[in-house]
Design a protein around this motif. Sequence first.
Motif: not given
Length: 439
Positions: A319-342
């Motif tokens: 598999w090819w993983l670009p450098r940006a693959w690891s650049e995301f936030s691991h913080a938990s996020v609330s889902w106030p409107s789960p009927q809509n995509p988050l």
Amino acid sequence: MKPTLSAKLLHALAPWRNAPAWHIAFSGGLDSTVLLHLLASLAKTENFPPLNAVHVHHGLQAAADTWPSHCQSICDRLGVPLRVMRVHVQPGASLERAARDARYRAFTEMIGAGGVLLTGQHRDDQAETLLFRLLRGAGVRGAAAMPVHRPLAGGHLVRPLLDVSRAELEAYAADHQLKWIEDPSNADPRFSRNYLRHCVIPTLTARWPQAVSSLARTADHLGEAQALLGELACMDLQVADQPSRFPWLVLPSLALDPLRELSDARQRNVLRHWLAPLTRLPDSDHWAGWYSLRDAKGDAQPLWRLADGELHRCGERIWWLPRAWSEFSHASVSWPSPQNPLELPGNGLLEIIGKVPEGPLEVGYRQGGEMLEVPGRGRRDLKRLLNEHGVPGFVRGRLPLLYRGEQLLGVPNLTGLWAAPNEGWQLHWMPQSCDQGLS
């Protein structure tokens, strides 16, 4: 009878006559001045696409500040619109390369879908490029030097004068009393290409008068050889480009077994072809990482670090993983409107299909030790469940996990790792694709 310069140009441009526009890279030097004059003259009798000129101002020397006005006066005289683009050249080890990169970034911005960028490189430039790359140890791909045509952004880069010598351009300029800019930096032998142009090639041509033509012809032969290697790589890719078990994981990947059946040389060839749009490639002395990845034990998860990302092996797939693959936030996020995509920060979209479970809901990521209630199996360790499904190690940390308070409700995209069928919901995750910034 020897074809005229106009005839050579018309022949080279024949495949591009239906393009929506022709953009001429106009530095104001001899090559681009002759190209612009030729095109403007021929446009009076030929049915060309709309012509316009583009001057890139690098801002590297004081003398260059007067060049845009010089270019504007020529374009005004010829009736060709001019666009001046100012760029910032990133400092680095090679000023030549940095300036070139900045220039082509500018060209990429303006070319437009199907547009053609015409540049004035000629046969002498081709000979210099071949010598320069050979001295750097280039393989067939590099030694093929400059192609007459290559894709550029959504359009095309075309070099219609590659079969024309500098002497022919100088003769045309003299016949038509053209004026052009002499860049002072072109005489500085500290730059490698200038050293080749002013010191090496004159020595070669003193002994072998046809040296420039012969070198350009060699570049043509190597270009043909590279085209054949490209065809072979495409054939080998067709066999290795098998669907993965995870169609939702939109990363470039290949089956490993078909690659193993090839010789080492064919493996390197197909990988160069596959990786070329994704990363700068290693030279021939730095392929040990590939052999280590390829030959690792089946339960290992080795990786090969390259300039712009990593090649991972998971089971019998790479598999090819670009450098940006690891650049995301691991913080938990609330889902106030789960009927809509988050929308997850840097990590695509999460969606509940069907009846939304009672909340409040939030999304988190693996910390270790998670337990999941699996329909019909009771509580199970998440790590073991991911092992059962063969989920690649590199994606496990990015899997968004659905929680209600401290309770882990589900894991996306893996059948059986969400609610029981009678609860009527599924969890789907659409990770970012390479087109969304991961390449």
